[in-house]
Design a protein around this motif. Structure first.
Motif, PDB file in Angstrom:
ATOM      1  N   SER A  89      47.425  45.979  39.825  1.00  0.00           N
ATOM      2  CA  SER A  89      46.165  45.668  39.136  1.00  0.00           C
ATOM      3  C   SER A  89      44.951  46.136  39.934  1.00  0.00           C
ATOM      4  CB  SER A  89      46.062  44.177  38.826  1.00  0.00           C
ATOM      5  OG  SER A  89      46.357  43.416  39.954  1.00  0.00           O
ATOM      6  N   PHE A  90      45.035  46.070  41.278  1.00  0.00           N
ATOM      7  CA  PHE A  90      43.989  46.678  42.115  1.00  0.00           C
ATOM      8  C   PHE A  90      44.636  47.855  42.817  1.00  0.00           C
ATOM      9  CE2 PHE A  90      42.082  42.494  41.705  1.00  0.00           C
ATOM     10  CZ  PHE A  90      40.753  42.823  41.551  1.00  0.00           C
ATOM     11  N   PHE A  91      43.961  48.980  42.865  1.00  0.00           N
ATOM     12  CA  PHE A  91      44.600  50.181  43.400  1.00  0.00           C
ATOM     13  C   PHE A  91      44.083  50.564  44.779  1.00  0.00           C
ATOM     14  CE2 PHE A  91      45.125  50.273  38.846  1.00  0.00           C
ATOM     15  CZ  PHE A  91      46.447  50.681  38.692  1.00  0.00           C
ATOM     16  N   ASP A 108      46.278  57.622  36.533  1.00  0.00           N
ATOM     17  CA  ASP A 108      44.906  58.114  36.404  1.00  0.00           C
ATOM     18  C   ASP A 108      43.948  56.921  36.436  1.00  0.00           C
ATOM     19  OD1 ASP A 108      42.674  59.610  35.967  1.00  0.00           O
ATOM     20  OD2 ASP A 108      43.021  59.898  33.816  1.00  0.00           O
ATOM     21  N   VAL A 109      43.546  56.546  37.660  1.00  0.00           N
ATOM     22  CA  VAL A 109      42.637  55.408  37.841  1.00  0.00           C
ATOM     23  C   VAL A 109      41.526  55.795  38.812  1.00  0.00           C
ATOM     24  CG1 VAL A 109      44.390  53.633  37.375  1.00  0.00           C
ATOM     25  CG2 VAL A 109      44.078  54.484  39.722  1.00  0.00           C
ATOM     26  N   TYR A 110      40.585  54.851  39.001  1.00  0.00           N
ATOM     27  CA  TYR A 110      39.422  55.100  39.856  1.00  0.00           C
ATOM     28  C   TYR A 110      39.806  55.592  41.262  1.00  0.00           C
ATOM     29  CZ  TYR A 110      40.653  50.294  41.301  1.00  0.00           C
ATOM     30  OH  TYR A 110      41.315  49.170  41.716  1.00  0.00           O
ATOM     31  N   GLY A 111      38.854  56.298  41.862  1.00  0.00           N
ATOM     32  CA  GLY A 111      39.007  56.732  43.247  1.00  0.00           C
ATOM     33  C   GLY A 111      38.233  55.811  44.184  1.00  0.00           C
ATOM     34  N   TYR A 131      46.840  52.745  46.417  1.00  0.00           N
ATOM     35  CA  TYR A 131      48.277  52.490  46.486  1.00  0.00           C
ATOM     36  C   TYR A 131      48.758  52.010  45.123  1.00  0.00           C
ATOM     37  CZ  TYR A 131      48.029  47.446  45.971  1.00  0.00           C
ATOM     38  OH  TYR A 131      47.846  46.194  45.443  1.00  0.00           O
ATOM     39  N   THR A 132      50.065  51.993  44.952  1.00  0.00           N
ATOM     40  CA  THR A 132      50.694  51.284  43.829  1.00  0.00           C
ATOM     41  C   THR A 132      51.899  50.548  44.405  1.00  0.00           C
ATOM     42  OG1 THR A 132      52.164  53.134  43.330  1.00  0.00           O
ATOM     43  CG2 THR A 132      50.075  53.051  42.110  1.00  0.00           C
ATOM     44  N   TYR A 133      52.363  49.530  43.689  1.00  0.00           N
ATOM     45  CA  TYR A 133      53.576  48.831  44.128  1.00  0.00           C
ATOM     46  C   TYR A 133      54.778  49.779  44.126  1.00  0.00           C
ATOM     47  CZ  TYR A 133      51.081  44.392  43.904  1.00  0.00           C
ATOM     48  OH  TYR A 133      50.197  43.368  44.120  1.00  0.00           O
ATOM     49  N   GLY A 160      38.264  58.405  36.495  1.00  0.00           N
ATOM     50  CA  GLY A 160      37.086  59.247  36.697  1.00  0.00           C
ATOM     51  C   GLY A 160      36.001  58.613  37.548  1.00  0.00           C
ATOM     52  N   HIS A 161      35.998  57.281  37.670  1.00  0.00           N
ATOM     53  CA  HIS A 161      34.980  56.641  38.491  1.00  0.00           C
ATOM     54  C   HIS A 161      35.437  56.608  39.955  1.00  0.00           C
ATOM     55  CE1 HIS A 161      31.489  54.161  39.361  1.00  0.00           C
ATOM     56  NE2 HIS A 161      32.265  53.385  40.096  1.00  0.00           N
ATOM     57  N   VAL A 162      34.491  56.772  40.864  1.00  0.00           N
ATOM     58  CA  VAL A 162      34.807  56.645  42.294  1.00  0.00           C
ATOM     59  C   VAL A 162      33.977  55.501  42.852  1.00  0.00           C
ATOM     60  CG1 VAL A 162      34.766  57.779  44.552  1.00  0.00           C
ATOM     61  CG2 VAL A 162      35.323  59.108  42.510  1.00  0.00           C
ATOM     62  N   TYR A 163      34.656  54.447  43.305  1.00  0.00           N
ATOM     63  CA  TYR A 163      33.935  53.283  43.840  1.00  0.00           C
ATOM     64  C   TYR A 163      33.402  53.573  45.245  1.00  0.00           C
ATOM     65  CZ  TYR A 163      35.202  50.001  40.129  1.00  0.00           C
ATOM     66  OH  TYR A 163      35.301  49.340  38.930  1.00  0.00           O
ATOM     67  N   SER A 164      32.178  53.116  45.476  1.00  0.00           N
ATOM     68  CA  SER A 164      31.564  53.235  46.810  1.00  0.00           C
ATOM     69  C   SER A 164      30.653  52.026  47.016  1.00  0.00           C
ATOM     70  CB  SER A 164      30.733  54.522  46.898  1.00  0.00           C
ATOM     71  OG  SER A 164      29.524  54.358  46.156  1.00  0.00           O
ATOM     72  N   GLU A 165      29.951  52.016  48.140  1.00  0.00           N
ATOM     73  CA  GLU A 165      29.044  50.916  48.457  1.00  0.00           C
ATOM     74  C   GLU A 165      27.906  50.758  47.455  1.00  0.00           C
ATOM     75  OE1 GLU A 165      31.009  52.221  52.256  1.00  0.00           O
ATOM     76  OE2 GLU A 165      30.088  53.264  50.569  1.00  0.00           O
ATOM     77  N   LYS A 166      27.702  51.768  46.616  1.00  0.00           N
ATOM     78  CA  LYS A 166      26.614  51.681  45.632  1.00  0.00           C
ATOM     79  C   LYS A 166      26.971  50.761  44.465  1.00  0.00           C
ATOM     80  CE  LYS A 166      24.968  56.404  46.468  1.00  0.00           C
ATOM     81  NZ  LYS A 166      26.121  57.073  47.110  1.00  0.00           N
TER      82      LYS A 166
END
Length: 349
Positions: free
Chosen positions: A242-244, A308-311, A277-279, A147-153
């Motif tokens: 682990s990092f998407f 179902d992970v962050y955007g 991405y995923t492996y 549900g979270h979307v990472y950005s520069e903020k």
């Protein structure tokens, strides 16, 4: 993406840490625009490697030896006479003896010492681009963070005390070191009011073919080894992702050049990510494009739905710098082609 091929003629850019995986493409982005590039390396052996990989631009290349990025005054000679600086050098280690000594201080001091040298000895520099990382945005404690979307903020919230603690996992401290180094750059500008502004570039996992000459598949950089293990038979199961978030190294180089050249990029922070991405997706691509490799590539669950992970919100860098990112398919395909070529050249095929 086409670059403006003559924009840098007559100007000199300093790129720190020139033998690195990302730095190789930062060099290409500036050299192809006509800039002269001076780059720092730790020794003559590293300089020779860069000369080999960038031989078509040899007349535009020069070198400065900086054995340790965090020594006060260590960059004084390197910055003299340059028109701009791109600081890519930072330790990428996850297993260390002392978190503060081996990760935090080199990242932070490595950044502030470069800026101090630029302020003292490079009056022509109006822009310094600092390579930061998605690690400086991510909150590792939240995991996949649906549900979270990472950005520069976003900022990595790990405290210095936690990061320096000897019991803290090296990956947590590495991610924190990127955040502290980036914050140190912003604080430096605020406090010292130098003649230059700063722009930061935050790439996540960086993939794509290496711009350096690779002659040994047993000693690949971290990013290349991460993918090569999926096609050489050494990985039997699809690893947990682990990092998407990911980006192609060639696009990261281009973002740095545009961040330097764009007047609007002054004081801005850019999340330079292509997407997620995923492996599993990586394995699917290699199995599809290189059927002769199928028995070496873990199958897992082909075409599994994305977890179902962050955007990732990369709209800022696309809009402000006009960047178009390569697809995961292109990036992984080009990496695999390069690995196969190296196998043939080294008799490993």
């Amino acid at each position: 993406m086409a670059s403006n091929s003559t924009s840098g003629v007559g100007k000199t850019i300093l790129v720190t840490g020139g033998s690195g995986f990302v730095a190789a493409e930062v060099l290409n982005a500036f050299l192809s625009r006509g800039y002269n590039v001076r780059t720092t390396v730790r020794n003559d052996h590293s300089a020779d490697k860069v000369k080999k990989s960038h031989s078509k631009y040899i007349k535009q290349l020069s070198f400065a030896i900086v054995k340790d990025v965090q020594i006060p005054g260590g960059h004084d000679e390197a910055v003299k006479g340059v028109d701009g600086v791109v600081h890519t050098a930072s330790p990428f280690l996850l297993q260390v003896e002392d978190n503060e000594r081996d990760l935090l201080l080199p990242a932070i001091k490595g950044t502030t010492e470069v800026l101090a040298s630029v302020q003292k000895y490079a009056p022509n520099v109006k822009r310094v681009v600092v390579t930061s990382s998605f690690a400086s945005l991510v909150d590792i404690s939240k995991g996949g963070r649906p549900g979270h979307v990472y950005s520069e903020k976003d900022w990595n919230p790990t405290t210095y005390e936690v990061a320096a603690n000897k019991d803290t996992n090296g990956a947590v401290t590495y991610c924190a070191s990127k955040a502290f180094a980036e914050k140190a750059a912003w604080d430096y500008v605020k406090e010292h009011k130098p003649q230059f502004d700063v722009t930061t570039v935050c790439p996540p996992m960086v993939y794509g073919p290496s711009g350096s000459v690779v002659t040994d598949l047993d000693h690949l950089n971290t990013s290349a080894a991460d993918i090569y293990r999926l096609m050489n038979g050494s990985c039997k199961e699809v690893p947990e992702t682990s990092f998407f978030a990911w980006v192609d190294v060639r696009d990261v180089g281009e973002v740095h050049a545009r961040a330097y050249e764009s007047p609007e990029a002054a004081g801005q922070r850019y999340l330079a990510a292509s997407g997620r991405y995923t492996y599993q997706k990586v394995c699917d691509i290699i199995r599809k494009d290189f059927p002769e490799r199928r028995n070496l590539v873990p199958e897992g669950t082909p075409n599994a739905p994305f977890p179902d992970v962050y955007g990732i919100d990369n709209s800022k860098v696309k809009k402000e710098l006009g960047v178009e990112f390569r697809s995961l398919e292109t990036s992984i395909h080009d990496m695999a082609v390069q690995f196969i070529e190296i196998e043939k050249a080294t008799g490993k095929a």
